[in-house]
Design a protein around this motif. Sequence first.
Motif, PDB file in Angstrom:
ATOM      1  N   TRP B  35       6.950   6.026   5.277  1.00 60.22           N
ATOM      2  CA  TRP B  35       5.785   5.143   5.233  1.00 60.22           C
ATOM      3  C   TRP B  35       6.157   3.761   4.668  1.00 60.22           C
ATOM      4  CZ3 TRP B  35       1.920   9.146   2.686  1.00 60.22           C
ATOM      5  CH2 TRP B  35       1.617  10.135   3.628  1.00 60.22           C
ATOM      6  N   VAL B  36       6.982   3.770   3.642  1.00 61.71           N
ATOM      7  CA  VAL B  36       7.314   2.501   2.984  1.00 61.71           C
ATOM      8  C   VAL B  36       8.362   1.726   3.781  1.00 61.71           C
ATOM      9  CG1 VAL B  36       8.330   1.473   0.912  1.00 61.71           C
ATOM     10  CG2 VAL B  36       6.688   3.353   0.692  1.00 61.71           C
ATOM     11  N   GLU B  37       9.471   2.417   4.110  1.00 60.75           N
ATOM     12  CA  GLU B  37      10.615   1.707   4.696  1.00 60.75           C
ATOM     13  C   GLU B  37      10.447   1.438   6.191  1.00 60.75           C
ATOM     14  OE1 GLU B  37      13.703   4.394   3.636  1.00 60.75           O
ATOM     15  OE2 GLU B  37      13.924   3.599   1.586  1.00 60.75           O
ATOM     16  N   ALA B  38       9.746   2.338   6.881  1.00 59.19           N
ATOM     17  CA  ALA B  38       9.634   2.170   8.334  1.00 59.19           C
ATOM     18  C   ALA B  38       8.310   1.560   8.755  1.00 59.19           C
ATOM     19  CB  ALA B  38       9.811   3.527   9.029  1.00 59.19           C
ATOM     20  N   VAL B  41       7.028  -1.985   4.767  1.00 60.07           N
ATOM     21  CA  VAL B  41       7.896  -3.155   4.556  1.00 60.07           C
ATOM     22  C   VAL B  41       8.107  -3.934   5.857  1.00 60.07           C
ATOM     23  CG1 VAL B  41      10.231  -3.870   3.929  1.00 60.07           C
ATOM     24  CG2 VAL B  41       8.984  -2.252   2.479  1.00 60.07           C
ATOM     25  N   PRO B  42       8.489  -3.270   6.961  1.00 61.38           N
ATOM     26  CA  PRO B  42       8.605  -4.035   8.217  1.00 61.38           C
ATOM     27  C   PRO B  42       7.267  -4.620   8.659  1.00 61.38           C
ATOM     28  CG  PRO B  42       9.496  -1.808   8.480  1.00 61.38           C
ATOM     29  CD  PRO B  42       8.889  -1.880   7.129  1.00 61.38           C
ATOM     30  N   VAL B 179       7.082 -10.614  -0.048  1.00 52.39           N
ATOM     31  CA  VAL B 179       8.050 -10.619  -1.147  1.00 52.39           C
ATOM     32  C   VAL B 179       7.645  -9.584  -2.211  1.00 52.39           C
ATOM     33  CG1 VAL B 179       8.949 -12.004  -3.069  1.00 52.39           C
ATOM     34  CG2 VAL B 179       8.781 -12.991  -0.766  1.00 52.39           C
ATOM     35  N   ALA B 180       6.346  -9.540  -2.524  1.00 53.48           N
ATOM     36  CA  ALA B 180       5.892  -8.592  -3.545  1.00 53.48           C
ATOM     37  C   ALA B 180       6.197  -7.154  -3.121  1.00 53.48           C
ATOM     38  CB  ALA B 180       4.395  -8.773  -3.789  1.00 53.48           C
ATOM     39  N   TRP B 181       5.987  -6.871  -1.848  1.00 54.91           N
ATOM     40  CA  TRP B 181       6.297  -5.525  -1.359  1.00 54.91           C
ATOM     41  C   TRP B 181       7.804  -5.270  -1.357  1.00 54.91           C
ATOM     42  CZ3 TRP B 181       4.321  -0.903   0.485  1.00 54.91           C
ATOM     43  CH2 TRP B 181       2.935  -0.766   0.416  1.00 54.91           C
ATOM     44  N   ALA B 186       7.566  -1.824  -3.138  1.00 55.00           N
ATOM     45  CA  ALA B 186       8.189  -0.744  -2.360  1.00 55.00           C
ATOM     46  C   ALA B 186       9.046   0.127  -3.274  1.00 55.00           C
ATOM     47  CB  ALA B 186       9.030  -1.325  -1.221  1.00 55.00           C
ATOM     48  N   GLY B 187       9.756  -0.521  -4.180  1.00 57.87           N
ATOM     49  CA  GLY B 187      10.578   0.230  -5.134  1.00 57.87           C
ATOM     50  C   GLY B 187       9.744   1.118  -6.037  1.00 57.87           C
TER      51      GLY B 187
END
Lengths: 427, 361
Positions: B35-38, B41-42, B179-181, B186-187
């Motif tokens: 959910w976060v990386e795919a 964030v994109p 940028v915040a994400w 995200a981290g």
Amino acid sequence: MPHSLAGLRAALGRPVSGAGLRAFRALFGGLMAIGAARYWANGWIETQLTDPVVRFPWPGLEWIRPLPGFGTHALFGVMIVAALLVAANRWPRPAAAIFGLCFTWVELIDRSNYLNHYYLVSLLAVLLAAVPAGRVVPVGAYHLLRFQFAVVWIYAGLAKLNGDWLLRAQPLATWLPTYADWPVVGPLLAAPVAAYGFSWAGAAFDLTIPFMLAWRRTRRAAFVVAVGFHLAVWALFPIGIFSPLMIAGCTLFFAPDWPRRGPPIAEARPIGRLAVLAAALWITIQVVVPLRCLLYPGPVNWTEEGFRFAWRVMLVAKTGRVEFRVTPPGRATPVIVRRFPDLTPLQAQMMATQPDLIHAYALRLARRYGDGTALAEVRADAVVSFNGRPAARSIDPSFDLAAAPESCAASPFIAPLPAPGRPAADL
Amino acid sequence: MGRTPAVVALALGAAVAGFAGCESTDAREQVVATWVEALAVPGHRAFADAAAALAERSAAACADDAPRGADIDAARDAWRAARSRWKALDVFGIGPYDAYPDRLGPHIDFRPLRVERIEARLADPPTADDIDDVGAAERGLPAIEFLLWGAEAPWPGARCQYLVAATADTARLAEALRVAWTDDFAGQLLAPDGDPYADSEAVFGALLNRMGDLILVIRDDRLGRPLGDKAGGVPQPQLVESPFSDRSLDDIRDALDTVWAMYAGAPGRPGLAAMPQVLARRAVDEASTVEVNVDARFRRAYAEARVALDGISSPLAEAVVESPARVRAAIAALGQLQTVIQVDLTGVLAVQLAFGSGDGD
């Protein structure tokens, strides 16, 4: 075995060491102080008691509210001090009474906060305020407290004798796989056989542990098993002080002088008639109240009628959602209420799965959308997934909930638990 | 040391070593990573790029004294593209979106839009230097939509000045959100350390709850309110989202696309459908009726919701007046999807709807 009231009074009045009771007070008071401080530290005084703008009061107890200003926090302060006094055996009976009063007040502020172990704490506080606290106490004091714990275990065990628990291993089959990520034991917990093993072992434990603790020959082993069982439950589920409290309760089954051996106590003083009558009344209530679910139709774990105050612990995994159709007087088209900004997330979550809370909120909507003389009609579209079953309607969607006053009678608006294989709920 | 204590010590040591050496195989963490990386964030990157493109197109359209129709159309297309990317992020409206001090989301997409205030401002429109002083209801994507489609002020003039300022502002906010994400939030989701989420279970539950809440918001705010659900059945067409661009229904579709991706997963990345509990349930229930198969129920409910949405004629503002039954049917179909997410899936996955609220028994 006494065959007369006099004989019973003499038997219950047999003096024994108060050291075991004192040890239990120390454990109970310490746990309660920690529990109250933890409640405060977690911010639950605000989120559960003072912040909610809407409450679900107990019928007839609407006057029990959070105290104004800093009052509820002060109540917790008093509770912590009283619990510490109980633990230190300083004025233990008045302290237990004050603690119990404060704790029960807090417990009764909102029905959606009900927990079985909160109820147990209130009962134990009453008992600790009532039974003697000296160096020598009548053995009946131990028996009464042992009985209280035995009631919890046995009714919890009897409640597990149902198809969901024994044949479907629910709700453990739903809960345990969430620990699949635990190192080493995770895959074991996630295996279906684990849910069955825990279910059957849990039922067997609850139904036998008071007897195993009461019997001197099995007591040591039973205590070890009880500690292991309650610690495992504590590790797996967010049940707060319940597990350590039950472990503390196990110590009541030891010989009364287990913490400190003293000289033999010879003098016997029969306990008073009033005390025997009060104890008999207490025991009767404790035996009867959990059975009231038998007066209601339908499976109690589904209807939740007679569910509270009955030690039906760890039996139900429910998720649900609800929305209301509110038709004000003189209007044909309903207003749809799908969101509840006046409820806390916990209140909304509890309401979605508990028919009596849905009813209480519906009555609130009926008044809010009424015209002062007539109530609005309120119908609920509520669906619940119960112990792994697919979502099903929990409330009859055609029933005007405003037309049914809150009462102890069976609720005519609760939809029956659907038979297996029926179509999924439409909402 | 006797034999027994030594054996116990060895066993304890082995157990500790075993725990320490085991890598977590938490399916929830893997799904959250998807959910976060795919997706998130994109998605924020795509929105930031689209918002920047919108600012460029708007500036280009306003570069001449009298913008040509093609330039305006290009700016409108850029708005649609940015809006699409933005609505795809609906489910991720947490963290820097709504948490202080950033709270970037409401400045990008605040409702209700204050049209009368925007029209008043056109007398003395803001510039890129002072748009920060403008309230949330007068900037962001809805205000830009109004300036591109709805305003009656002539091009270029004040309308262009306001448009350029608002699009530059939105591009800046979109980049700040990206940028915040990327740099921080995200981290926090991938390796929660207690603030704002205690652990991966809390992150997973929060995002799963967002899925269900989003469907509720779509039903309640984006379809139900315009249909008159809060007004005794009297349609309120002025309450639709993206009314000037006629994009109300596409807004909903974009949001649903991400809900689907969260369930189905991304290429090579697992979604909810790959969770062991969902898979186990599916395996167990394949011999049973489809109604008790949570995977089949999700897929069917999602498909039926899309079909019901497609059955509403555009624009939505007209549909709520002229064919309310179709809108009502979409609300009902989305209700089934909401039920599957909030009741069946959360039940199967043993996710609580409210976290940290207290103990249970």
